[in-house]
Design a protein around this motif. Structure first.
Motif, PDB file in Angstrom:
ATOM      1  N   ILE A  55      -6.063 -52.503 -48.435  1.00  0.00           N
ATOM      2  CA  ILE A  55      -7.465 -52.194 -48.709  1.00  0.00           C
ATOM      3  C   ILE A  55      -7.741 -50.706 -48.535  1.00  0.00           C
ATOM      4  N   PHE A  56      -7.192 -50.135 -47.460  1.00  0.00           N
ATOM      5  CA  PHE A  56      -7.555 -48.766 -47.111  1.00  0.00           C
ATOM      6  C   PHE A  56      -6.578 -47.702 -47.613  1.00  0.00           C
ATOM      7  N   LEU A  57      -5.319 -48.052 -47.836  1.00  0.00           N
ATOM      8  CA  LEU A  57      -4.321 -47.035 -48.181  1.00  0.00           C
ATOM      9  C   LEU A  57      -3.745 -47.173 -49.581  1.00  0.00           C
ATOM     10  N   CYS A  58      -4.305 -48.029 -50.409  1.00  0.00           N
ATOM     11  CA  CYS A  58      -3.738 -48.228 -51.743  1.00  0.00           C
ATOM     12  C   CYS A  58      -3.857 -46.968 -52.607  1.00  0.00           C
ATOM     13  N   TRP A  59      -4.761 -46.063 -52.282  1.00  0.00           N
ATOM     14  CA  TRP A  59      -4.941 -44.825 -53.020  1.00  0.00           C
ATOM     15  C   TRP A  59      -3.873 -43.790 -52.668  1.00  0.00           C
ATOM     16  N   PHE A  60      -3.177 -44.010 -51.546  1.00  0.00           N
ATOM     17  CA  PHE A  60      -2.175 -43.057 -51.062  1.00  0.00           C
ATOM     18  C   PHE A  60      -1.026 -42.960 -52.071  1.00  0.00           C
ATOM     19  N   PRO A  61      -0.576 -41.735 -52.415  1.00  0.00           N
ATOM     20  CA  PRO A  61       0.512 -41.599 -53.398  1.00  0.00           C
ATOM     21  C   PRO A  61       1.797 -42.271 -52.895  1.00  0.00           C
ATOM     22  N   PHE A  62       2.442 -42.974 -53.770  1.00  0.00           N
ATOM     23  CA  PHE A  62       3.699 -43.676 -53.493  1.00  0.00           C
ATOM     24  C   PHE A  62       3.565 -44.747 -52.403  1.00  0.00           C
ATOM     25  N   TYR A  63       2.373 -45.293 -52.269  1.00  0.00           N
ATOM     26  CA  TYR A  63       2.144 -46.318 -51.246  1.00  0.00           C
ATOM     27  C   TYR A  63       3.008 -47.545 -51.486  1.00  0.00           C
ATOM     28  N   TYR A  64       3.037 -48.054 -52.712  1.00  0.00           N
ATOM     29  CA  TYR A  64       3.806 -49.259 -53.020  1.00  0.00           C
ATOM     30  C   TYR A  64       5.310 -48.998 -52.930  1.00  0.00           C
ATOM     31  N   GLU A  65       5.730 -47.817 -53.332  1.00  0.00           N
ATOM     32  CA  GLU A  65       7.142 -47.470 -53.222  1.00  0.00           C
ATOM     33  C   GLU A  65       7.572 -47.389 -51.754  1.00  0.00           C
ATOM     34  N   LEU A  66       6.680 -46.877 -50.908  1.00  0.00           N
ATOM     35  CA  LEU A  66       6.993 -46.811 -49.476  1.00  0.00           C
ATOM     36  C   LEU A  66       7.107 -48.212 -48.864  1.00  0.00           C
ATOM     37  N   LYS A  67       6.290 -49.135 -49.334  1.00  0.00           N
ATOM     38  CA  LYS A  67       6.387 -50.507 -48.830  1.00  0.00           C
ATOM     39  C   LYS A  67       7.728 -51.129 -49.213  1.00  0.00           C
ATOM     40  N   ILE A  68       8.179 -50.899 -50.431  1.00  0.00           N
ATOM     41  CA  ILE A  68       9.479 -51.430 -50.858  1.00  0.00           C
ATOM     42  C   ILE A  68      10.598 -50.781 -50.049  1.00  0.00           C
ATOM     43  N   ALA A  69      10.498 -49.493 -49.824  1.00  0.00           N
ATOM     44  CA  ALA A  69      11.518 -48.802 -49.023  1.00  0.00           C
ATOM     45  C   ALA A  69      11.536 -49.338 -47.592  1.00  0.00           C
ATOM     46  N   PHE A  70      10.364 -49.642 -47.043  1.00  0.00           N
ATOM     47  CA  PHE A  70      10.294 -50.187 -45.689  1.00  0.00           C
ATOM     48  C   PHE A  70      10.969 -51.553 -45.615  1.00  0.00           C
ATOM     49  N   VAL A  71      10.732 -52.409 -46.611  1.00  0.00           N
ATOM     50  CA  VAL A  71      11.372 -53.732 -46.633  1.00  0.00           C
ATOM     51  C   VAL A  71      12.884 -53.577 -46.766  1.00  0.00           C
ATOM     52  N   ALA A  72      13.334 -52.641 -47.608  1.00  0.00           N
ATOM     53  CA  ALA A  72      14.775 -52.395 -47.739  1.00  0.00           C
ATOM     54  C   ALA A  72      15.355 -51.897 -46.415  1.00  0.00           C
ATOM     55  N   TRP A  73      14.608 -51.054 -45.712  1.00  0.00           N
ATOM     56  CA  TRP A  73      15.064 -50.561 -44.396  1.00  0.00           C
ATOM     57  C   TRP A  73      15.170 -51.710 -43.401  1.00  0.00           C
ATOM     58  N   LEU A  74      14.217 -52.636 -43.444  1.00  0.00           N
ATOM     59  CA  LEU A  74      14.269 -53.799 -42.558  1.00  0.00           C
ATOM     60  C   LEU A  74      15.507 -54.653 -42.830  1.00  0.00           C
ATOM     61  N   LEU A  75      15.865 -54.805 -44.098  1.00  0.00           N
ATOM     62  CA  LEU A  75      16.957 -55.682 -44.496  1.00  0.00           C
ATOM     63  C   LEU A  75      18.342 -55.069 -44.337  1.00  0.00           C
ATOM     64  N   SER A  76      18.429 -53.791 -44.426  1.00  0.00           N
ATOM     65  CA  SER A  76      19.731 -53.121 -44.493  1.00  0.00           C
ATOM     66  C   SER A  76      20.587 -53.409 -43.255  1.00  0.00           C
ATOM     67  N   PRO A  77      21.850 -53.827 -43.486  1.00  0.00           N
ATOM     68  CA  PRO A  77      22.744 -54.051 -42.338  1.00  0.00           C
ATOM     69  C   PRO A  77      23.173 -52.741 -41.674  1.00  0.00           C
ATOM     70  N   TYR A  78      22.983 -51.615 -42.364  1.00  0.00           N
ATOM     71  CA  TYR A  78      23.353 -50.320 -41.788  1.00  0.00           C
ATOM     72  C   TYR A  78      22.269 -49.780 -40.864  1.00  0.00           C
ATOM     73  N   THR A  79      21.015 -49.924 -41.291  1.00  0.00           N
ATOM     74  CA  THR A  79      19.930 -49.407 -40.452  1.00  0.00           C
ATOM     75  C   THR A  79      19.487 -50.423 -39.407  1.00  0.00           C
ATOM     76  N   LYS A  80      19.640 -51.713 -39.721  1.00  0.00           N
ATOM     77  CA  LYS A  80      19.195 -52.791 -38.832  1.00  0.00           C
ATOM     78  C   LYS A  80      17.751 -52.558 -38.378  1.00  0.00           C
ATOM     79  N   GLY A  81      16.895 -52.289 -39.360  1.00  0.00           N
ATOM     80  CA  GLY A  81      15.509 -51.950 -39.087  1.00  0.00           C
ATOM     81  C   GLY A  81      14.737 -53.049 -38.370  1.00  0.00           C
ATOM     82  N   SER A  82      14.925 -54.285 -38.801  1.00  0.00           N
ATOM     83  CA  SER A  82      14.180 -55.374 -38.168  1.00  0.00           C
ATOM     84  C   SER A  82      14.635 -55.568 -36.721  1.00  0.00           C
ATOM     85  N   SER A  83      15.915 -55.459 -36.456  1.00  0.00           N
ATOM     86  CA  SER A  83      16.422 -55.583 -35.076  1.00  0.00           C
ATOM     87  C   SER A  83      15.889 -54.460 -34.204  1.00  0.00           C
TER      88      SER A  83
END
Length: 196
Positions: A55-83
């Motif tokens: 609601i509040f940050l959808c105007w931010f440039p590359f907001y949706y791309e950052l969300k996808i990158a965050f999910v990839a970071w969470l999933l990556s076995p190298y970064t182990k973001g979720s752990s």
């Protein structure tokens, strides 16, 4: 473009982890259980936060791309973001607040049960009242319909031969000639319904 990002998030953020969670359950590997449970806890928190940030940050440039990158970071076995997020932030916070959260959940459960019972009783009362009113209106409409049929029969009898109409009916109609037509119909209907 947003649709493409949505589907990539759906596939990589939900379906891919769901499949590997299934494989962890099937293989009964405790290490994989823990890994995917941490992911799902972080993903649930991310989805909850995303509801408000969209609601509040959808105007931010590359907001949706950052969300996808965050999910990839969470999933990556190298970064182990979720752990990492789970061990550093979520587990300590939930451990310190666990008693209060459990108490709030018990209270909310009790309140929701009470509210459900209250609104259930209220809904049943409304439904019963509506059924009774519909039945009474239906009965009134049925009697009006029957009364109109009997009036048509009476007028047909009067039109064919006046000798077949009983004298009491003709006396009533002749004494009320000055009333409007609807009143005469109602009075004739009560006179004829008494005989039926």
């Amino acid at each position: 473009f947003v649709v493409c990002l949505f589907f990539s998030r759906l596939i990589f953020g939900t379906l891919y982890p769901a499949y590997y969670s299934y494989k962890a359950v099937k293989s009964k590997d405790i290490k994989e259980y823990v890994k995917w449970m941490m992911y799902w806890i972080i993903f649930a928190l991310f989805t909850t936060a995303e509801t408000f940030t969209d609601i509040f940050l959808c105007w931010f440039p590359f907001y949706y791309e950052l969300k996808i990158a965050f999910v990839a970071w969470l999933l990556s076995p190298y970064t182990k973001g979720s752990s990492l997020l789970y061990r550093k932030f979520v587990h300590p916070t939930l451990s310190s607040k666990e008693k209060e959260i459990d108490d709030c959940l018990v209270q909310a459960k009790d309140r929701s049960y009470d509210a459900l019972v209250h609104f259930g009783k209220r809904g049943l009362n409304v439904a019963a009242t509506a059924a009774v009113m519909a039945a009474s209106k239906g009965q009134g409409a049925l009697s009006e319909r029957l009364r109109s049929f009997s009036m048509q029969d009476l007028s047909t009898i009067r039109g064919d031969s006046s000798s077949t109409v009983p004298p009491s009916v003709t006396v009533r109609t002749s004494s009320k000639q000055s009333q409007p037509k609807t009143s005469r119909s109602a009075s004739e209907g009560t006179g004829s319904s008494g005989r039926c």
